[in-house]
Design a protein around this motif. Sequence first.
Motif, mmCIF file in Angstrom:
data_model
loop_
_atom_site.group_PDB
_atom_site.id
_atom_site.type_symbol
_atom_site.label_atom_id
_atom_site.label_comp_id
_atom_site.label_asym_id
_atom_site.label_seq_id
_atom_site.Cartn_x
_atom_site.Cartn_y
_atom_site.Cartn_z
ATOM 1 N N ASN A 140 -11.637 0.723 -2.152
ATOM 2 C CA ASN A 140 -10.715 -0.267 -1.569
ATOM 3 C C ASN A 140 -10.353 0.111 -0.141
ATOM 4 N N HIS A 141 -11.370 0.470 0.610
ATOM 5 C CA HIS A 141 -11.205 0.856 2.011
ATOM 6 C C HIS A 141 -12.440 0.384 2.756
ATOM 7 N N HIS A 142 -12.271 -0.412 3.794
ATOM 8 C CA HIS A 142 -13.377 -1.157 4.369
ATOM 9 C C HIS A 142 -13.523 -0.919 5.860
ATOM 10 N N ASP A 172 0.842 -1.202 0.000
ATOM 11 C CA ASP A 172 0.000 0.000 0.000
ATOM 12 C C ASP A 172 0.872 1.244 0.000
ATOM 13 N N VAL A 212 -14.369 2.606 11.262
ATOM 14 C CA VAL A 212 -13.267 2.418 10.310
ATOM 15 C C VAL A 212 -11.984 3.060 10.811
ATOM 16 N N ASN A 213 -10.868 2.354 10.561
ATOM 17 C CA ASN A 213 -9.541 2.921 10.673
ATOM 18 C C ASN A 213 -8.725 2.314 9.542
ATOM 19 N N THR A 214 -7.469 2.733 9.435
ATOM 20 C CA THR A 214 -6.666 2.327 8.286
ATOM 21 C C THR A 214 -5.668 1.251 8.707
ATOM 22 N N HIS A 215 -5.932 0.030 8.259
ATOM 23 C CA HIS A 215 -5.120 -1.112 8.687
ATOM 24 C C HIS A 215 -3.648 -0.892 8.322
ATOM 25 N N SER A 216 -3.439 -0.395 7.076
ATOM 26 C CA SER A 216 -2.056 -0.270 6.583
ATOM 27 C C SER A 216 -1.280 0.841 7.290
HETATM 28 C C1 LIG Z 1 -4.986 -5.482 -0.296
HETATM 29 C C2 LIG Z 1 -5.997 -4.369 -0.077
HETATM 30 O O1 LIG Z 1 -5.799 -3.352 -1.034
HETATM 31 C C3 LIG Z 1 -5.767 -3.740 1.296
HETATM 32 O O2 LIG Z 1 -5.808 -4.758 2.291
HETATM 33 C C4 LIG Z 1 -6.846 -2.674 1.655
HETATM 34 C C5 LIG Z 1 -8.232 -3.260 1.773
HETATM 35 N N1 LIG Z 1 -9.115 -2.456 2.613
HETATM 36 C C6 LIG Z 1 -8.615 -1.708 3.632
HETATM 37 N N2 LIG Z 1 -9.448 -1.156 4.542
HETATM 38 C C7 LIG Z 1 -8.962 -0.462 5.603
HETATM 39 N N3 LIG Z 1 -9.824 0.069 6.514
HETATM 40 N N4 LIG Z 1 -7.655 -0.288 5.752
HETATM 41 C C8 LIG Z 1 -6.735 -0.770 4.897
HETATM 42 O O3 LIG Z 1 -5.517 -0.576 5.100
HETATM 43 C C9 LIG Z 1 -7.209 -1.503 3.755
HETATM 44 N N5 LIG Z 1 -6.384 -2.024 2.845
#
Ligand SMILES: C[C@H](O)[C@H](O)[C@H]1CNC2=NC(N)=NC(=O)C2=N1
Length: 103
Positions: free
Chosen positions: A57-59, A2, A73-77
């Motif tokens: 692409n954000h969940h 990412d 929601v928060n940002t996993h990456s």
């Molecule tokens: C591989 C894919 O692009 C990543 O895992 C995306 C998917 N959705 C995501 N959603 C959220 N909330 N944070 C992320 O960092 C994120 N990364």
Amino acid sequence: MDAQVDLLTDKEIEDRLAELPGWSVTDGSLTRTYTFERHLPAAAMVIHVAQIQEELNHHSELTLGYNTLTVAVNTHSAGHAVTALDFTLAHRVEEIATGHGAS
Ligand SMILES: C[C@H](O)[C@H](O)[C@H]1CNC2=NC(N)=NC(=O)C2=N1
């Protein structure tokens, strides 16, 4: 890999929250609970939010109740920090909420 996500200062988060009535940072996630007259409108909004999330692409974590839908929601990456990506999703969800009968 990412792209590097810019982190937000506490002040920046507060300023952005001021633009999103009803939203808060709760347990580390940007969060809003919507309330509906009945169950099915809440359930229908889940699909619409999922479509937006796939587009971005954000969940988020979506929690469906009898007549409520919670978006968190928060940002996993970014180590599960709250980032600009989360606010982008929040604004997109806000744009559709009224049409779904959410308040
Ligand atoms: C591989 C894919 O692009 C990543 O895992 C995306 C998917 N959705 C995501 N959603 C959220 N909330 N944070 C992320 O960092 C994120 N990364």
